[in-house]
Structures are given as structure tokens and as C-alpha cells.
Write a protein that holds these residues in place. Structure first.
Motif, mmCIF file in Angstrom:
data_model
loop_
_atom_site.group_PDB
_atom_site.id
_atom_site.type_symbol
_atom_site.label_atom_id
_atom_site.label_comp_id
_atom_site.label_asym_id
_atom_site.label_seq_id
_atom_site.Cartn_x
_atom_site.Cartn_y
_atom_site.Cartn_z
ATOM 1 N N THR A 266 0.879 -1.170 0.000
ATOM 2 C CA THR A 266 0.000 0.000 0.000
ATOM 3 C C THR A 266 0.913 1.215 0.000
ATOM 4 O OG1 THR A 266 -0.110 0.075 2.406
ATOM 5 C CG2 THR A 266 -1.859 -1.116 1.281
ATOM 6 N N ARG A 267 0.572 2.187 -0.804
ATOM 7 C CA ARG A 267 1.423 3.376 -0.905
ATOM 8 C C ARG A 267 0.541 4.614 -0.884
ATOM 9 N NH1 ARG A 267 5.729 3.247 -5.513
ATOM 10 N NH2 ARG A 267 6.469 1.650 -4.127
ATOM 11 N N GLY A 268 0.719 5.462 0.129
ATOM 12 C CA GLY A 268 0.012 6.736 0.184
ATOM 13 C C GLY A 268 0.581 7.677 -0.850
ATOM 14 N N ILE A 269 -0.288 8.282 -1.663
ATOM 15 C CA ILE A 269 0.191 9.091 -2.782
ATOM 16 C C ILE A 269 0.013 10.575 -2.529
ATOM 17 C CG2 ILE A 269 -0.084 9.558 -5.245
ATOM 18 C CD1 ILE A 269 1.183 6.836 -4.549
ATOM 19 N N GLY A 270 -1.212 11.019 -2.291
ATOM 20 C CA GLY A 270 -1.431 12.445 -2.107
ATOM 21 C C GLY A 270 -2.896 12.796 -2.190
ATOM 22 N N PRO A 271 -3.194 14.088 -2.308
ATOM 23 C CA PRO A 271 -4.583 14.535 -2.241
ATOM 24 C C PRO A 271 -5.384 14.390 -3.532
ATOM 25 C CG PRO A 271 -3.131 16.421 -2.407
ATOM 26 C CD PRO A 271 -2.250 15.204 -2.308
ATOM 27 N N THR A 272 -4.739 14.083 -4.663
ATOM 28 C CA THR A 272 -5.507 14.014 -5.907
ATOM 29 C C THR A 272 -5.533 12.598 -6.469
ATOM 30 O OG1 THR A 272 -3.636 14.484 -7.354
ATOM 31 C CG2 THR A 272 -4.853 16.384 -6.487
ATOM 32 N N ALA A 273 -6.683 12.244 -7.028
ATOM 33 C CA ALA A 273 -6.852 10.920 -7.623
ATOM 34 C C ALA A 273 -6.007 10.767 -8.882
ATOM 35 C CB ALA A 273 -8.327 10.684 -7.941
ATOM 36 N N GLU A 274 -5.721 11.855 -9.568
ATOM 37 C CA GLU A 274 -4.923 11.793 -10.791
ATOM 38 C C GLU A 274 -3.497 11.341 -10.492
ATOM 39 O OE1 GLU A 274 -6.813 14.528 -10.002
ATOM 40 O OE2 GLU A 274 -8.444 14.012 -11.378
ATOM 41 N N GLU A 275 -2.915 11.850 -9.390
ATOM 42 C CA GLU A 275 -1.575 11.417 -8.994
ATOM 43 C C GLU A 275 -1.568 9.922 -8.693
ATOM 44 O OE1 GLU A 275 0.729 14.016 -6.158
ATOM 45 O OE2 GLU A 275 -1.243 14.955 -6.023
ATOM 46 N N ALA A 276 -2.582 9.471 -7.984
ATOM 47 C CA ALA A 276 -2.676 8.055 -7.632
ATOM 48 C C ALA A 276 -2.852 7.192 -8.878
ATOM 49 C CB ALA A 276 -3.819 7.831 -6.649
ATOM 50 N N ALA A 277 -3.653 7.643 -9.832
ATOM 51 C CA ALA A 277 -3.857 6.885 -11.069
ATOM 52 C C ALA A 277 -2.557 6.777 -11.863
ATOM 53 C CB ALA A 277 -4.948 7.533 -11.913
ATOM 54 N N ALA A 278 -1.774 7.842 -11.894
ATOM 55 C CA ALA A 278 -0.487 7.812 -12.601
ATOM 56 C C ALA A 278 0.477 6.835 -11.926
ATOM 57 C CB ALA A 278 0.117 9.206 -12.658
ATOM 58 N N GLU A 279 0.507 6.841 -10.593
ATOM 59 C CA GLU A 279 1.372 5.911 -9.857
ATOM 60 C C GLU A 279 0.895 4.471 -10.032
ATOM 61 O OE1 GLU A 279 4.540 4.603 -7.432
ATOM 62 O OE2 GLU A 279 4.201 6.371 -8.654
ATOM 63 N N ALA A 280 -0.421 4.252 -10.082
ATOM 64 C CA ALA A 280 -0.956 2.909 -10.313
ATOM 65 C C ALA A 280 -0.526 2.389 -11.675
ATOM 66 C CB ALA A 280 -2.475 2.918 -10.196
ATOM 67 N N GLU A 281 -0.558 3.256 -12.684
ATOM 68 C CA GLU A 281 -0.112 2.844 -14.019
ATOM 69 C C GLU A 281 1.371 2.491 -14.014
ATOM 70 O OE1 GLU A 281 0.126 4.484 -18.617
ATOM 71 O OE2 GLU A 281 -0.817 5.730 -17.082
ATOM 72 N N ARG A 282 2.169 3.312 -13.350
ATOM 73 C CA ARG A 282 3.610 3.029 -13.276
ATOM 74 C C ARG A 282 3.871 1.683 -12.611
ATOM 75 N NH1 ARG A 282 7.830 2.868 -10.251
ATOM 76 N NH2 ARG A 282 6.772 3.404 -8.323
ATOM 77 N N LEU A 283 3.188 1.424 -11.496
ATOM 78 C CA LEU A 283 3.381 0.150 -10.802
ATOM 79 C C LEU A 283 2.881 -1.028 -11.635
ATOM 80 C CD1 LEU A 283 2.534 1.077 -7.117
ATOM 81 C CD2 LEU A 283 4.718 0.301 -8.010
ATOM 82 N N ALA A 284 1.770 -0.850 -12.340
ATOM 83 C CA ALA A 284 1.242 -1.928 -13.179
ATOM 84 C C ALA A 284 2.235 -2.302 -14.276
ATOM 85 C CB ALA A 284 -0.089 -1.512 -13.787
ATOM 86 N N LEU A 285 2.987 -1.337 -14.775
ATOM 87 C CA LEU A 285 3.921 -1.596 -15.863
ATOM 88 C C LEU A 285 5.316 -1.990 -15.390
ATOM 89 C CD1 LEU A 285 2.860 1.308 -18.237
ATOM 90 C CD2 LEU A 285 2.095 -1.079 -18.248
#
Length: 124
Positions: free
Chosen positions: A33-52
Motif C-alpha cells: 500500500t502506498r500513500g500518494i497524495g490529495p488528488t486521484a490523478e496522482e494516484a492513477a499515474a502511480e498505479a499505471e507506473r506500478l502496473a507496468l
């Protein structure tokens, strides 16, 4: 302020033998689990990076330096990533999703049970 998280789950396998039969047991396990920040867009970008880039433990255990496993990454309609990773005959599945932490409770222990000495004294 809401903090968005990225959750990484892996399909873990365990082989058991019962009455001479091999059973391959599968279950999803939350591995990061990784805390990202206040915006869902930042989290979505990090999710894509981790998925790849995330390499599951079952693949990483047998990897050599410089190895690049085969990968198929699917983005579902709800924004989660389902990834298949293959290398040298091994295959693993990963699910990466974005979430908000809605509830958290720390562990607490109740009082210890009375000792046998205390119960004996109370009986007399």
C-alpha cells in the motif's frame, strides 16, 4: 484532506498434497500500500507506473539481473489494472488499484485473564 492510496495485490499460490492428489491453492494477497497524495490523478499515474513495472515475488525470486519478464496489462472500466507477468515458465497475476482509506483502527488488547492463583483465592 483525503489521501489517495495505490494498492498492489498478487495472486499467491501454494501447493498442498492431500491423499496423493496435488492441490494448487490460489488467493489474492495485499502486498503493498502506498500513500500518494490529495488528488486521484496522482494516484492513477502511480498505479499505471506500478502496473507496468512491478515484478511479483514468484517471478522476482528466480530473476537474473537484466531480465525483463513478459507482461500484459489491462485497464478495467473502474480504473484498476490487472496484469499478467510471465518468465521462464512461471506466471503470476497482479492487481493494482486506486483507493481512499475510509477507516483505520489500531489493535488493542483486553485485560489479561485472572491468574489461577487469583481464582483459587477467590474460591476460598
Amino acid at each position: 484532506m483525503t489521501t489517495w492510496y495505490v494498492l498492489v495485490e498478487e495472486d499467491t499460490r501454494e501447493t498442498k498434497y492431500a491423499e496423493g492428489t496435488e492441490l494448487r491453492l490460489h488467493r489474492w494477497k495485499l502486498v503493498a500500500t502506498r500513500g500518494i497524495g490529495p488528488t486521484a490523478e496522482e494516484a492513477a499515474a502511480e498505479a499505471e507506473r506500478l502496473a507496468l513495472q512491478h515484478v511479483p515475488a514468484v517471478i522476482a525470486r528466480h530473476a537474473r539481473p537484466g531480465d525483463q519478464p513478459a507482461r500484459e496489462a489491462y485497464l478495467t472500466a473502474d480504473g484498476a489494472w490487472v496484469v499478467s507477468v510471465r518468465q521462464r515458465g512461471r506466471e503470476a497475476h497482479v492487481r493494482v488499484s486506486v483507493a481512499r482509506l475510509m477507516h483505520k483502527q489500531e489493535e488493542s488488547e483486553g485485560p489479561p485473564p485472572p491468574s489461577w492463583k487469583h481464582r483459587l483465592r477467590k474460591a476460598f
